[in-house]
Enzyme design. Sequence first.
Site, PDB file in Angstrom:
ATOM      1  N   GLU A   2      10.946   6.406  71.843  1.00  0.00           N
ATOM      2  CA  GLU A   2      10.103   7.488  71.918  1.00  0.00           C
ATOM      3  C   GLU A   2       8.591   6.879  71.765  1.00  0.00           C
ATOM      4  OE1 GLU A   2      11.127  10.358  69.142  1.00  0.00           O
ATOM      5  OE2 GLU A   2      13.004  10.930  70.040  1.00  0.00           O
TER       6      GLU A   2
ATOM      7  N   ASP B 213       5.074  28.844  54.017  1.00  0.00           N
ATOM      8  CA  ASP B 213       4.974  29.572  52.576  1.00  0.00           C
ATOM      9  C   ASP B 213       4.718  28.544  51.534  1.00  0.00           C
ATOM     10  OD1 ASP B 213       5.810  31.667  54.224  1.00  0.00           O
ATOM     11  OD2 ASP B 213       7.819  31.754  53.412  1.00  0.00           O
TER      12      ASP B 213
ATOM     13  N   ALA C 180      14.807  17.673  53.780  1.00  0.00           N
ATOM     14  CA  ALA C 180      14.108  17.322  52.531  1.00  0.00           C
ATOM     15  C   ALA C 180      14.938  18.240  51.268  1.00  0.00           C
ATOM     16  CB  ALA C 180      12.534  17.684  52.534  1.00  0.00           C
TER      17      ALA C 180
ATOM     18  N   HIS D 244       3.490  19.063  70.889  1.00  0.00           N
ATOM     19  CA  HIS D 244       4.324  18.400  71.579  1.00  0.00           C
ATOM     20  C   HIS D 244       3.917  18.627  73.132  1.00  0.00           C
ATOM     21  CE1 HIS D 244       7.952  16.609  72.900  1.00  0.00           C
ATOM     22  NE2 HIS D 244       8.304  16.360  71.775  1.00  0.00           N
TER      23      HIS D 244
ATOM     24  N   ALA E  68      15.890  19.817  65.443  1.00  0.00           N
ATOM     25  CA  ALA E  68      15.349  18.520  65.725  1.00  0.00           C
ATOM     26  C   ALA E  68      16.326  17.692  66.807  1.00  0.00           C
ATOM     27  CB  ALA E  68      15.333  17.474  64.687  1.00  0.00           C
ATOM     28  N   GLN E  69      15.640  17.194  67.872  1.00  0.00           N
ATOM     29  CA  GLN E  69      16.434  16.809  69.004  1.00  0.00           C
ATOM     30  C   GLN E  69      16.534  15.060  69.179  1.00  0.00           C
ATOM     31  OE1 GLN E  69      15.049  18.350  72.619  1.00  0.00           O
ATOM     32  NE2 GLN E  69      15.452  20.422  72.310  1.00  0.00           N
TER      33      GLN E  69
ATOM     34  N   HIS F 253       3.888  21.981  67.332  1.00  0.00           N
ATOM     35  CA  HIS F 253       4.950  21.458  66.894  1.00  0.00           C
ATOM     36  C   HIS F 253       5.105  20.812  65.439  1.00  0.00           C
ATOM     37  CE1 HIS F 253       8.621  19.184  67.919  1.00  0.00           C
ATOM     38  NE2 HIS F 253       8.327  18.039  67.324  1.00  0.00           N
TER      39      HIS F 253
ATOM     40  N   LYS G 201      15.064  31.016  52.637  1.00  0.00           N
ATOM     41  CA  LYS G 201      14.893  32.426  53.045  1.00  0.00           C
ATOM     42  C   LYS G 201      15.560  33.262  54.020  1.00  0.00           C
ATOM     43  CE  LYS G 201      10.870  31.549  55.619  1.00  0.00           C
ATOM     44  NZ  LYS G 201       9.186  31.931  55.979  1.00  0.00           N
TER      45      LYS G 201
ATOM     46  N   THR H  99      14.681  21.499  60.766  1.00  0.00           N
ATOM     47  CA  THR H  99      15.737  20.429  60.696  1.00  0.00           C
ATOM     48  C   THR H  99      16.885  20.718  61.841  1.00  0.00           C
ATOM     49  OG1 THR H  99      15.307  19.796  58.474  1.00  0.00           O
ATOM     50  CG2 THR H  99      17.306  19.067  59.340  1.00  0.00           C
TER      51      THR H  99
ATOM     52  N   SER I 144       9.551  12.068  61.080  1.00  0.00           N
ATOM     53  CA  SER I 144       9.260  13.371  59.977  1.00  0.00           C
ATOM     54  C   SER I 144      10.686  13.434  59.403  1.00  0.00           C
ATOM     55  CB  SER I 144       8.876  14.316  60.709  1.00  0.00           C
ATOM     56  OG  SER I 144       9.478  14.862  61.943  1.00  0.00           O
TER      57      SER I 144
ATOM     58  N   GLU J 263       8.001  18.386  55.650  1.00  0.00           N
ATOM     59  CA  GLU J 263       6.893  18.694  56.341  1.00  0.00           C
ATOM     60  C   GLU J 263       5.951  19.284  55.446  1.00  0.00           C
ATOM     61  OE1 GLU J 263       8.029  20.136  60.228  1.00  0.00           O
ATOM     62  OE2 GLU J 263       5.836  20.755  60.473  1.00  0.00           O
TER      63      GLU J 263
ATOM     64  N   ARG K 102       1.714  10.759  71.268  1.00  0.00           N
ATOM     65  CA  ARG K 102       1.733  12.156  71.355  1.00  0.00           C
ATOM     66  C   ARG K 102       0.391  12.909  71.387  1.00  0.00           C
ATOM     67  NH1 ARG K 102       6.537  14.930  68.192  1.00  0.00           N
ATOM     68  NH2 ARG K 102       7.753  13.412  69.338  1.00  0.00           N
TER      69      ARG K 102
ATOM     70  N   ARG L 105       1.582  11.963  63.693  1.00  0.00           N
ATOM     71  CA  ARG L 105       2.675  11.410  63.454  1.00  0.00           C
ATOM     72  C   ARG L 105       3.382  10.604  64.472  1.00  0.00           C
ATOM     73  NH1 ARG L 105       8.214  13.751  63.867  1.00  0.00           N
ATOM     74  NH2 ARG L 105       7.009  15.407  65.460  1.00  0.00           N
TER      75      ARG L 105
HETATM   76  P1  FAD Z   1      12.753  22.494  57.290  1.00  0.00           P
HETATM   77  O1  FAD Z   1      13.808  21.847  57.870  1.00  0.00           O
HETATM   78  O2  FAD Z   1      12.045  23.525  58.208  1.00  0.00           O
HETATM   79  O3  FAD Z   1      13.289  23.334  56.478  1.00  0.00           O
HETATM   80  C1  FAD Z   1      12.375  24.479  55.641  1.00  0.00           C
HETATM   81  C2  FAD Z   1      13.293  25.345  54.763  1.00  0.00           C
HETATM   82  O4  FAD Z   1      12.476  26.005  53.796  1.00  0.00           O
HETATM   83  C3  FAD Z   1      14.150  26.169  55.576  1.00  0.00           C
HETATM   84  O5  FAD Z   1      15.428  26.385  54.974  1.00  0.00           O
HETATM   85  C4  FAD Z   1      13.346  27.493  55.387  1.00  0.00           C
HETATM   86  O6  FAD Z   1      14.156  28.701  55.481  1.00  0.00           O
HETATM   87  C5  FAD Z   1      12.943  27.287  54.007  1.00  0.00           C
HETATM   88  N1  FAD Z   1      11.860  28.275  53.604  1.00  0.00           N
HETATM   89  C6  FAD Z   1      10.594  28.327  54.099  1.00  0.00           C
HETATM   90  N2  FAD Z   1       9.895  29.159  53.344  1.00  0.00           N
HETATM   91  C7  FAD Z   1      10.720  29.629  52.408  1.00  0.00           C
HETATM   92  C8  FAD Z   1      10.460  30.670  51.464  1.00  0.00           C
HETATM   93  N3  FAD Z   1       9.412  31.229  51.213  1.00  0.00           N
HETATM   94  N4  FAD Z   1      11.401  30.902  50.512  1.00  0.00           N
HETATM   95  C9  FAD Z   1      12.563  30.168  50.516  1.00  0.00           C
HETATM   96  N5  FAD Z   1      12.869  29.194  51.755  1.00  0.00           N
HETATM   97  C10 FAD Z   1      11.991  29.072  52.580  1.00  0.00           C
HETATM   98  N6  FAD Z   1      11.483  15.275  63.686  1.00  0.00           N
HETATM   99  C11 FAD Z   1      11.988  14.082  63.698  1.00  0.00           C
HETATM  100  O7  FAD Z   1      11.826  13.282  62.992  1.00  0.00           O
HETATM  101  N7  FAD Z   1      12.783  13.779  64.791  1.00  0.00           N
HETATM  102  C12 FAD Z   1      12.958  14.787  65.624  1.00  0.00           C
HETATM  103  O8  FAD Z   1      13.747  14.452  66.712  1.00  0.00           O
HETATM  104  C13 FAD Z   1      12.476  15.955  65.665  1.00  0.00           C
HETATM  105  N8  FAD Z   1      12.440  17.040  66.672  1.00  0.00           N
HETATM  106  C14 FAD Z   1      12.165  18.290  66.455  1.00  0.00           C
HETATM  107  C15 FAD Z   1      12.573  19.227  67.358  1.00  0.00           C
HETATM  108  C16 FAD Z   1      12.002  20.501  66.890  1.00  0.00           C
HETATM  109  C17 FAD Z   1      12.143  21.539  68.153  1.00  0.00           C
HETATM  110  C18 FAD Z   1      11.153  20.832  65.992  1.00  0.00           C
HETATM  111  C19 FAD Z   1      10.649  22.132  65.747  1.00  0.00           C
HETATM  112  C20 FAD Z   1      10.887  19.836  65.117  1.00  0.00           C
HETATM  113  C21 FAD Z   1      11.236  18.477  65.203  1.00  0.00           C
HETATM  114  N9  FAD Z   1      10.907  17.614  64.271  1.00  0.00           N
HETATM  115  C22 FAD Z   1      11.569  16.216  64.600  1.00  0.00           C
HETATM  116  C23 FAD Z   1      10.247  17.639  63.253  1.00  0.00           C
HETATM  117  C24 FAD Z   1      11.465  17.881  61.889  1.00  0.00           C
HETATM  118  O9  FAD Z   1      12.458  18.671  62.660  1.00  0.00           O
HETATM  119  C25 FAD Z   1      10.670  18.624  60.809  1.00  0.00           C
HETATM  120  O10 FAD Z   1       9.518  18.083  60.254  1.00  0.00           O
HETATM  121  C26 FAD Z   1      11.583  18.488  59.591  1.00  0.00           C
HETATM  122  O11 FAD Z   1      13.000  18.998  60.160  1.00  0.00           O
HETATM  123  C27 FAD Z   1      11.124  19.066  58.437  1.00  0.00           C
HETATM  124  O12 FAD Z   1      12.031  19.281  57.433  1.00  0.00           O
HETATM  125  P2  FAD Z   1      12.007  19.849  56.186  1.00  0.00           P
HETATM  126  O13 FAD Z   1      13.042  19.922  55.339  1.00  0.00           O
HETATM  127  O14 FAD Z   1      10.419  19.657  55.222  1.00  0.00           O
HETATM  128  O15 FAD Z   1      11.747  21.588  56.614  1.00  0.00           O
HETATM  129  C1  SIN Z   2      11.649  15.051  70.154  1.00  0.00           C
HETATM  130  O1  SIN Z   2      12.754  15.037  70.443  1.00  0.00           O
HETATM  131  O2  SIN Z   2      10.578  14.918  71.195  1.00  0.00           O
HETATM  132  C2  SIN Z   2      10.946  15.330  69.029  1.00  0.00           C
HETATM  133  C3  SIN Z   2      10.757  14.322  68.302  1.00  0.00           C
HETATM  134  C4  SIN Z   2       9.608  14.640  66.966  1.00  0.00           C
HETATM  135  O3  SIN Z   2       9.025  15.716  66.871  1.00  0.00           O
HETATM  136  O4  SIN Z   2       9.765  13.724  66.191  1.00  0.00           O
END
Ligand code: FAD
Ligand code: SIN
Length: 553
Positions: free
Chosen positions: A120, A225, A18, A246, A48-49, A355, A37, A45, A395, A379, A294, A390
Site C-alpha cells: 500500500e 463519542d 482495540a 482516503h 477494514a479492507q 476516512h 452502542k 474495524t 491503524s 482510533e 495518502r 497515518r
Molecule cells: P472501531 O472499530 O470503530 O470500534 C469502535 C467501537 O466503539 C464500536 O463498537 C462502536 O459501536 C463503539 N462505540 C462508539 N461510541 C460508543 C459509545 N458512546 N458507547 C458504546 N460504544 C461506542 N485500517 C487499517 O489498518 N487497515 C485497513 O485496511 C483499514 N481499512 C479501513 C476501511 C474502512 C472503510 C474504514 C472506515 C476504516 C479502515 N481502516 C483501516 C481504519 C480502521 O478500520 C480503524 O481505525 C480501526 O478499525 C479502529 O478500531 P477501533 O477498535 O479503535 O474502533
Molecule cells: C484501504 O484498504 O485502502 C484502507 C487501508 C487503511 O485505511 O489503512
Amino acid sequence: MRSKKYKSDFLVIGSGIAGLTFAIKASRIGSVNIATKKKDFDSNTNYAQGGIASVLAPEDSFEKHVEDTIKAGAGLGKRAAVELLVRSGPDRIRELVEWGTRFSERTLAGGRRVLDLGREGGHSSNRIVHARDLTGQEVEKALLMKVSSIDNIRVFEDHTAVDLLTEHQLPGRKKGRAVHCYGAYILDNTTGVVGTFNAKMTLLATGGVGQVYLHTTNPEIATGDGIAMAYRAGTLIADMEFIQFHPTALYSPQSSGPSFLISEAVRGEGGILLNTRGERFMDKVHPLKELAPRDIVARAMDFELKRHGESHAYLDISFKRKNFLRKRFPHIFERCREEGIDISKEPIPVVPAAHYLCGGVLSGLSGNTSIENLYVSGESACTGVHGANRLASNSLLEGIVFSHEAYLAAGEHIENFNRKDRIPDFPAWDKGGTFDLEEWVLVQHDIEEVKRLMWDYVGIVRSDKRLQKAHERILSLAEDIHDYYKKSTISSRIVELRNLATVAKLIIKSALSRKDSIGLHYNSDHPLPGGRRVRVVLKSGGQPRLMKPDGII
Ligand code: FAD
Ligand code: SIN
C-alpha cells in the site's frame, strides 16, 4: 424503570479491534464488561479492507517500517511509540491467527504456505497482511468468537456510553479538575434507562469521527463519542487537525450512507488514477506515483477535480485478469458490479472521503491518559504513532499493539487500585427532560449543517478565512445542540449529536492553531511546514497548547 448499577474490574467501551483484543486479555486478570452502542460487530474495524501492516517478509525490516511510518507522518510521529508499534507487530499478528483469524496465503515454490503480503501507499516493502479485501470482517468475527468463549466477559449490546464517571459527577464536586475515572454512565438504548457502570480500569475504544464530515467511509457509529466524553472529563486531546481523507471512495451520487471504499490495495496491485479526460496525473506529482502517501494522493485528486470542475476521477485496474480481480477483491468486485461497473472492463469512478482521525485522547505507551484509571486504545487514542499522517494499514496494528500494552499495565493497575483506591458512591443518573419533535427537527438540521460545514471549510484544503468562518458557526451550532441536549430526554442519537458538535469544534480549534501546512493539514494561506515541529494539545476550559512530537504525558 429503575437505574441499575454494574461492577467489574474492567469496563471496555467499544467492540472494535482495540476493545475486543484488550477485553480478551484483561479477562485473564479480572471481570470485564464491554459496552457497545449497536450490535457487537458494528465498528470501523468490520469495514477494514486493505489489511494490517507488519514486518513478516525476510527482505523487510523493522527499521524500514519505522522509517516509512515516521516519513508518512511528516516527522511529527513519536519515535518511541512507532518503535513499539512496529516491533510488536509480528507477535500480535500471530495472536490473531491463534484466535482463529484466517488471513490470505500463497504457496512458495517448495510448496510451503506463507501469508500473502500486499503493498500500500508509503510502504517500501510488501507487508500488508490481509484476508482478501475483507480483512476487518475476518478479524472482527474471530475476536467475537473468542470473546463469546470467555466466561468473565459480559457484552452489553445497544448500550451507549454517555459520560465518564469522574469527580465531576459526585455531589458538590462539579467544578475543578477531574483526577480519576471510575467507569461511565451508560444508556440502555432499548429501555432508555441510564445505568452506572463502575470499574477499576476503563478503556475507551470508541473509534473515529468520520461522521462529522458529509462524505465519509466510516459507518454510523463513528461519531467521536469517546473523545468528546474524555474532553468533557478534562483529559488532554491532541492532533485533531490531522484528518485523513482516503483518495478512493466509490463515486456513487445515488446511494446514501457511508461512501464505499475502494481499497488502496487496488493501487498496490497496479491500479492507476486517471482524470475524466483519461490522463494519468500521479506520475507528475510524486516518485511513488499512485502509491505516494495518502495525503499527497488526496490533495492531488482534489486539485485535479477542482482544476477541471469535475465531480470524480477514475481508478483503473481493468488490465488485470477478471479471475484475479474476483479472487483478490471479491467485495469490491461485487459492490461495483451492483453499481453496474465491471472493474475488469472499465475504470472505477472515485472521489476522496473522510476516512481516519490521527489524533484523539493523548495517551502514553501503555494507553494511559491524563486521568487516573482511564486508558484509551485504537482510533480514539492519540499515541503519537501517526504524527501528521497515518501510513496505510497502521491503524488496525495500532489498536492491537496498544491494547496489548494496556493489558500489560493492567495487572499492576488493579493491584494498586485495590491497595490505594476505592470506587465512590456515584448518584444514579438523574437527567430528566422531554422530547419536543419541533426542536428535534431543528437540531437534526443543525447537525447536517455541521457535516457540510466541515466538508466545505475544514476539508482537504483549508484557509484562514474558511477556518475562521467555520469556528464562528460551530460555536453557535454547538450551543444550540447543547441547549437541546440539556432539556431533552436522553437517547443514543442526541448523545451522538452532542459529541459530533464537540469533535467538530476540536478539529476546527486545532486547525486554527496551526500556522503552517504539514501532513494532512494543508492551509493555503500557510502552505509550508513551520520551522518548529509541534503538535497541538487541547484541554477543556484552556487555550490550545503546543507540544514537541516526543512530548510525554
Ligand atoms: P472501531 O472499530 O470503530 O470500534 C469502535 C467501537 O466503539 C464500536 O463498537 C462502536 O459501536 C463503539 N462505540 C462508539 N461510541 C460508543 C459509545 N458512546 N458507547 C458504546 N460504544 C461506542 N485500517 C487499517 O489498518 N487497515 C485497513 O485496511 C483499514 N481499512 C479501513 C476501511 C474502512 C472503510 C474504514 C472506515 C476504516 C479502515 N481502516 C483501516 C481504519 C480502521 O478500520 C480503524 O481505525 C480501526 O478499525 C479502529 O478500531 P477501533 O477498535 O479503535 O474502533
Ligand atoms: C484501504 O484498504 O485502502 C484502507 C487501508 C487503511 O485505511 O489503512
